[in-house]
Structures are given as structure tokens and as C-alpha cells.
Design a protein around this motif. Structure first.
Motif, PDB file in Angstrom:
ATOM      1  N   LYS A 177      20.585  45.816  54.689  1.00  0.00           N
ATOM      2  CA  LYS A 177      20.840  44.775  55.697  1.00  0.00           C
ATOM      3  C   LYS A 177      22.342  44.567  55.941  1.00  0.00           C
ATOM      4  CE  LYS A 177      16.657  42.064  54.751  1.00  0.00           C
ATOM      5  NZ  LYS A 177      15.964  42.528  55.968  1.00  0.00           N
ATOM      6  N   VAL A 178      23.153  44.612  54.865  1.00  0.00           N
ATOM      7  CA  VAL A 178      24.575  44.239  55.018  1.00  0.00           C
ATOM      8  C   VAL A 178      25.537  45.400  54.758  1.00  0.00           C
ATOM      9  CG1 VAL A 178      24.122  41.839  54.395  1.00  0.00           C
ATOM     10  CG2 VAL A 178      24.823  43.446  52.612  1.00  0.00           C
ATOM     11  N   GLY A 179      24.992  46.566  54.393  1.00  0.00           N
ATOM     12  CA  GLY A 179      25.873  47.674  54.044  1.00  0.00           C
ATOM     13  C   GLY A 179      26.278  47.579  52.576  1.00  0.00           C
ATOM     14  N   ALA A 180      27.220  48.434  52.184  1.00  0.00           N
ATOM     15  CA  ALA A 180      27.641  48.481  50.781  1.00  0.00           C
ATOM     16  C   ALA A 180      28.191  47.118  50.354  1.00  0.00           C
ATOM     17  CB  ALA A 180      28.693  49.560  50.594  1.00  0.00           C
ATOM     18  N   PHE A 181      27.821  46.700  49.158  1.00  0.00           N
ATOM     19  CA  PHE A 181      28.360  45.442  48.611  1.00  0.00           C
ATOM     20  C   PHE A 181      28.506  45.597  47.104  1.00  0.00           C
ATOM     21  CE2 PHE A 181      23.864  45.015  47.978  1.00  0.00           C
ATOM     22  CZ  PHE A 181      23.665  44.112  46.939  1.00  0.00           C
ATOM     23  N   GLY A 182      29.334  44.747  46.506  1.00  0.00           N
ATOM     24  CA  GLY A 182      29.550  44.836  45.066  1.00  0.00           C
ATOM     25  C   GLY A 182      28.449  44.102  44.318  1.00  0.00           C
ATOM     26  N   TYR A 183      27.842  44.774  43.354  1.00  0.00           N
ATOM     27  CA  TYR A 183      26.796  44.104  42.569  1.00  0.00           C
ATOM     28  C   TYR A 183      26.554  44.846  41.260  1.00  0.00           C
ATOM     29  CZ  TYR A 183      23.474  47.851  43.655  1.00  0.00           C
ATOM     30  OH  TYR A 183      22.846  49.061  43.730  1.00  0.00           O
ATOM     31  N   ARG A 184      25.865  44.173  40.343  1.00  0.00           N
ATOM     32  CA  ARG A 184      25.378  44.803  39.111  1.00  0.00           C
ATOM     33  C   ARG A 184      24.119  44.059  38.700  1.00  0.00           C
ATOM     34  NH1 ARG A 184      28.839  45.393  33.487  1.00  0.00           N
ATOM     35  NH2 ARG A 184      27.119  46.118  32.188  1.00  0.00           N
ATOM     36  N   VAL A 185      23.096  44.798  38.260  1.00  0.00           N
ATOM     37  CA  VAL A 185      21.834  44.154  37.868  1.00  0.00           C
ATOM     38  C   VAL A 185      21.736  44.064  36.341  1.00  0.00           C
ATOM     39  CG1 VAL A 185      20.668  44.982  39.954  1.00  0.00           C
ATOM     40  CG2 VAL A 185      20.436  46.293  37.855  1.00  0.00           C
ATOM     41  N   ARG A 193       7.956  33.858  31.324  1.00  0.00           N
ATOM     42  CA  ARG A 193       8.643  34.587  32.397  1.00  0.00           C
ATOM     43  C   ARG A 193       9.859  35.327  31.865  1.00  0.00           C
ATOM     44  NH1 ARG A 193       8.515  30.483  37.665  1.00  0.00           N
ATOM     45  NH2 ARG A 193       6.444  31.195  38.307  1.00  0.00           N
ATOM     46  N   PHE A 194      10.042  36.535  32.337  1.00  0.00           N
ATOM     47  CA  PHE A 194      11.287  37.255  32.095  1.00  0.00           C
ATOM     48  C   PHE A 194      12.291  36.856  33.162  1.00  0.00           C
ATOM     49  CE2 PHE A 194       8.240  40.607  30.451  1.00  0.00           C
ATOM     50  CZ  PHE A 194       8.518  40.361  29.119  1.00  0.00           C
ATOM     51  N   LEU A 195      13.562  36.875  32.782  1.00  0.00           N
ATOM     52  CA  LEU A 195      14.631  36.582  33.739  1.00  0.00           C
ATOM     53  C   LEU A 195      15.471  37.826  33.978  1.00  0.00           C
ATOM     54  CD1 LEU A 195      15.858  33.120  32.372  1.00  0.00           C
ATOM     55  CD2 LEU A 195      14.272  33.559  34.260  1.00  0.00           C
ATOM     56  N   GLY A 196      16.007  37.929  35.168  1.00  0.00           N
ATOM     57  CA  GLY A 196      16.943  39.003  35.496  1.00  0.00           C
ATOM     58  C   GLY A 196      17.930  38.479  36.524  1.00  0.00           C
ATOM     59  N   GLU A 197      19.059  39.169  36.665  1.00  0.00           N
ATOM     60  CA  GLU A 197      20.106  38.693  37.561  1.00  0.00           C
ATOM     61  C   GLU A 197      20.732  39.840  38.343  1.00  0.00           C
ATOM     62  OE1 GLU A 197      19.183  36.484  34.317  1.00  0.00           O
ATOM     63  OE2 GLU A 197      20.436  38.271  34.088  1.00  0.00           O
ATOM     64  N   ILE A 198      21.228  39.502  39.507  1.00  0.00           N
ATOM     65  CA  ILE A 198      22.156  40.377  40.224  1.00  0.00           C
ATOM     66  C   ILE A 198      23.464  39.609  40.353  1.00  0.00           C
ATOM     67  CG2 ILE A 198      22.649  41.690  42.318  1.00  0.00           C
ATOM     68  CD1 ILE A 198      19.652  41.802  42.906  1.00  0.00           C
ATOM     69  N   TYR A 199      24.513  40.119  39.714  1.00  0.00           N
ATOM     70  CA  TYR A 199      25.860  39.598  39.950  1.00  0.00           C
ATOM     71  C   TYR A 199      26.358  40.248  41.238  1.00  0.00           C
ATOM     72  CZ  TYR A 199      26.922  37.450  35.343  1.00  0.00           C
ATOM     73  OH  TYR A 199      26.965  36.645  34.229  1.00  0.00           O
ATOM     74  N   THR A 200      26.855  39.447  42.170  1.00  0.00           N
ATOM     75  CA  THR A 200      27.263  40.028  43.453  1.00  0.00           C
ATOM     76  C   THR A 200      28.481  39.323  44.046  1.00  0.00           C
ATOM     77  OG1 THR A 200      26.557  40.418  45.740  1.00  0.00           O
ATOM     78  CG2 THR A 200      25.502  38.600  44.602  1.00  0.00           C
ATOM     79  N   ASP A 201      29.158  40.043  44.930  1.00  0.00           N
ATOM     80  CA  ASP A 201      30.311  39.460  45.633  1.00  0.00           C
ATOM     81  C   ASP A 201      29.916  38.850  46.975  1.00  0.00           C
ATOM     82  OD1 ASP A 201      29.758  41.770  47.035  1.00  0.00           O
ATOM     83  OD2 ASP A 201      31.764  42.647  46.861  1.00  0.00           O
ATOM     84  N   LEU A 202      28.621  38.776  47.265  1.00  0.00           N
ATOM     85  CA  LEU A 202      28.170  38.148  48.511  1.00  0.00           C
ATOM     86  C   LEU A 202      28.255  36.621  48.376  1.00  0.00           C
ATOM     87  CD1 LEU A 202      24.944  40.260  49.164  1.00  0.00           C
ATOM     88  CD2 LEU A 202      27.134  40.480  50.363  1.00  0.00           C
ATOM     89  N   PRO A 203      28.857  35.922  49.347  1.00  0.00           N
ATOM     90  CA  PRO A 203      28.994  34.467  49.252  1.00  0.00           C
ATOM     91  C   PRO A 203      27.729  33.736  49.710  1.00  0.00           C
ATOM     92  CG  PRO A 203      30.096  35.241  51.226  1.00  0.00           C
ATOM     93  CD  PRO A 203      29.543  36.472  50.550  1.00  0.00           C
ATOM     94  N   LEU A 204      26.619  33.977  49.004  1.00  0.00           N
ATOM     95  CA  LEU A 204      25.355  33.331  49.391  1.00  0.00           C
ATOM     96  C   LEU A 204      25.399  31.840  49.052  1.00  0.00           C
ATOM     97  CD1 LEU A 204      23.026  36.062  47.845  1.00  0.00           C
ATOM     98  CD2 LEU A 204      23.463  35.737  50.284  1.00  0.00           C
ATOM     99  N   PRO A 205      24.789  30.997  49.870  1.00  0.00           N
ATOM    100  CA  PRO A 205      24.785  29.556  49.556  1.00  0.00           C
ATOM    101  C   PRO A 205      23.913  29.290  48.324  1.00  0.00           C
ATOM    102  CG  PRO A 205      23.468  30.007  51.526  1.00  0.00           C
ATOM    103  CD  PRO A 205      24.131  31.298  51.155  1.00  0.00           C
TER     104      PRO A 205
END
Length: 353
Positions: A127-135, A170-182
Motif C-alpha cells: 500500500k505505501v511502498g518500502a518502509f522501515g520495520y522489524r517483526v 493469547r500470544f503477542l507479536g509486534e511490528i516496530y515501524t517508522d510509519l507515523p500511525l495514530p
């Protein structure tokens, strides 16, 4: 890195992420700012008291937990995800049965959660193209419960696990990202005056509401602890050979838990196996049967250590005694020591045929 694009509506993007997460089977998705706040200071205080026991990695990486951008540069936002895992409602309450924490009866959750988060990240990139993230999923120094709390997925229960009105299985997981989501808003806490988990803990490891001393916790003793289990705690472990679910089993909110993802269905009869069956596994059988299962990481020696303790806590049968005697000369001194203790426990009780 993602170049912030003024044409991207980040509120709409967040809604799309949540919807795609649902399609991937996640029970809940939320967004938090990458700032753990006061939780980082509470972690430092907990570490200073030594409550982490031998989990040196907790202390070594504490500041990475406190500063997400040091773990993954550019991180602004944490996308937090929850995945239901409750495989069944059965309880291994017969003393000759092996009680294995429900999360560990099926496939290794680390891979399952991370794979799905990767698919979610791929969908975002489309949707937004390349972005910085880590799962992540319990795989790096991340304050998972705190970010899930901030993201509105639930509140921190008195047992310190994430708790919601759909329970805690429940298991938890995260995406660390540089997207400024609200960010989402946290939800209200609903533990109230209930102290069921503190009362239920077999070893009194929940030393105060919201505080666990890992050195007394059966999950720590059977999984994280590399050496001998302290003798005074062994009788309290009962038949639990890998982890402990007691603080979740007694929680009123878990009456509303959903059955979990099919990926976590029990394998190799782990939900109903007897201690004697599992104690008889050779190292090769242990490695083969537990391939792709989180239990495998403790290794065969700790497995035998844990089962020896459980056999020592169980009925004094001839079969239990013979099984323990068969490992009296095991090459590992820790196994031998726990077997000796178990045999002395059985000898102190009236025998059964």
C-alpha cells in the motif's frame, strides 16, 4: 526507511492494517507510540531486586527494551498483535499425567506469529511502498505487554500477563515501524479486587499484584533455570513438567476465551501423556518428536530433570520407582541428583502397586 508521504492517510492505513490482520487470523491489532514510559522504570526496579533470577538477557538488554529506536533505528510506532492459542479446556489434574503449559503443546508460536506479522508487513508495503520495520514475537528485548496495553489490546493483569475481556490465552507479536500511525487508546483495567491469580500460584511467585518473582515461578524453574531446582520448591511443582498455567486457569476473564488457532492444536499426545511415557523418551526421540515445538529448546537433560521431580511428587508406584531407577546412572549429574531426590520422596510415602 519510509519517507513520510503527505498523500498517505495514516488513519485509513491503520484501519486497513487492522482489517488485514483479522484476515490473517489475529484476534486483535492495535497501535502504540514507541515509548514504554514508566514501565521501563518499573522493569529497572524489578531487575535491581534480582527478580529475573538467571535470566541475564533481561538485565543485559534492559535499555533496548526502554528505547525501541536503539533496537531498530527509526522506530516511531509499534503495531501490536494478539493471536488466540487455547487448544482445549482439559486440565492434567491426575498426578501421573504430565501437565504441560497449553502454549507449548502444539507448534512453536515464535515462527507462526512472526510469519503472519511478516505477511502483514508485506501487505502494508503493497500500500505505501518500502518502509522501515522489524517483526518480533517474544524474540527480542521488546516490552510486549506494555505496548499491547498502550495499543488497547487489554490491560496488565495482576499476574503480569496481558489480560482482556477475551481472557489471556493469547500470544503477542509486534511490528516496530517508522510509519507515523495514530496510536490507539488504552482500555480500562478490569481486575478490580480479584486476587485469584495470587492465591492460585502454587509457589507464591506472584509476590504482590502486578509483580512476579521469577525465581519462584514454575515456568522459570522448569524452562529458564539451567541448574538444579531448589529443593524447597520441588514438592510445590506437582506434575508440571514445562511451564504452569495456574494463574490463567483461575482467572474469571478466561471463561470468555476463544478456542485458539488450529496451528496450536496439541501434537504427539502432549495434552494427555503420562509422566512415565515421556520419561522413557530417549534424547533422539525427544529431538524428533519435539521438532518445531518450543519445548525442544530446554533440551533432554532439563526434560528428564523436570519429569523426575514430577514423578517424585506423584504416586509411589512400582512403575514410577522402576522408571526412576532406570535413570539412576544417567551421565548427567543434574539428572542423577533429581532422580535420587524423587526416589527418596517415593520411599517416604506408602507404596502402591
Amino acid at each position: 526507511m519510509h519517507d513520510q508521504d503527505s498523500t498517505v492517510d495514516y488513519g485509513t492505513l491503520k484501519a486497513a492494517i487492522r482489517e488485514h490482520g483479522r484476515q490473517l487470523g489475529f484476534a486483535a491489532i492495535g497501535v502504540a507510540r514507541a515509548y514504554p514510559g514508566e514501565a521501563a522504570q518499573r522493569l529497572r526496579a524489578w531487575l535491581a531486586e534480582g527478580c529475573h533470577g538467571e535470566m541475564d538477557y533481561m538485565a543485559r538488554h534492559a535499555e533496548l527494551r526502554a528505547h525501541p529506536a536503539e533496537l531498530h533505528p527509526g522506530t516511531l510506532t509499534v503495531i501490536s498483535a494478539a493471536l488466540d492459542y487455547l487448544p482445549h479446556q482439559k486440565i492434567a489434574d491426575a498426578p501421573e499425567q504430565a501437565a504441560i503449559s497449553r502454549y507449548a503443546q502444539g507448534r512453536d508460536y515464535h515462527k507462526v506469529v512472526r510469519n503472519r506479522l511478516q505477511k502483514l508487513a508485506d501487505a502494508v508495503a503493497s500500500k505505501v511502498g518500502a518502509f522501515g520495520y522489524r517483526v518480533f514475537s517474544d524474540s527480542a528485548p521488546v516490552m510486549e505487554v506494555e505496548f499491547a496495553r498502550q495499543a488497547g489490546l487489554g490491560w496488565r493483569g495482576k499476574h503480569t500477563l496481558l489480560l482482556s475481556q477475551q481472557g489471556s490465552w493469547r500470544f503477542l507479536g509486534e511490528i516496530y515501524t517508522d510509519l507515523p500511525l495514530p496510536p490507539d487508546a488504552p482500555v480500562a483495567e478490569h481486575c478490580g479486587t480479584c486476587n485469584a491469580c495470587l492465591t492460585a500460584c502454587p509457589t507464591g511467585a506472584i509476590v504482590a499484584p502486578y509483580k512476579v518473582d521469577a525465581r519462584r515461578c514454575i515456568s522459570y524453574l522448569t524452562i529458564e533455570l539451567a541448574g538444579s531446582i531448589p529443593e524447597d520448591l520441588r514438592p510445590l511443582i506437582g506434575n508440571r513438567i514445562y511451564g504452569c498455567d495456574d494463574c490463567q486457569l483461575c482467572c474469571p476473564w478466561n471463561r470468555f476465551a476463544q478456542m485458539g488457532d488450529a496451528e496450536f492444536a496439541p501434537r504427539h499426545g502432549l495434552e494427555s501423556a503420562t509422566l512415565l511415557e515421556l520419561f522413557a523418551w530417549t534424547e533422539a526421540e525427544f529431538d524428533l518428536r519435539l521438532a518445531g515445538n518450543p519445548i525442544r529448546r530446554i533440551g533432554h537433560v532439563r526434560w528428564l530433570r523436570n519429569i523426575a521431580v514430577a514423578l517424585g511428587n506423584g504416586p509411589a508406584t512400582v512403575n514410577a520407582e522402576n522408571a526412576l531407577k532406570s535413570k539412576k546412572d544417567h551421565p548427567d549429574p543434574m539428572v542423577r541428583e533429581h532422580v535420587r531426590w524423587a526416589l527418596s520422596q517415593l520411599a517416604s510415602r506408602p507404596g502402591q502397586s
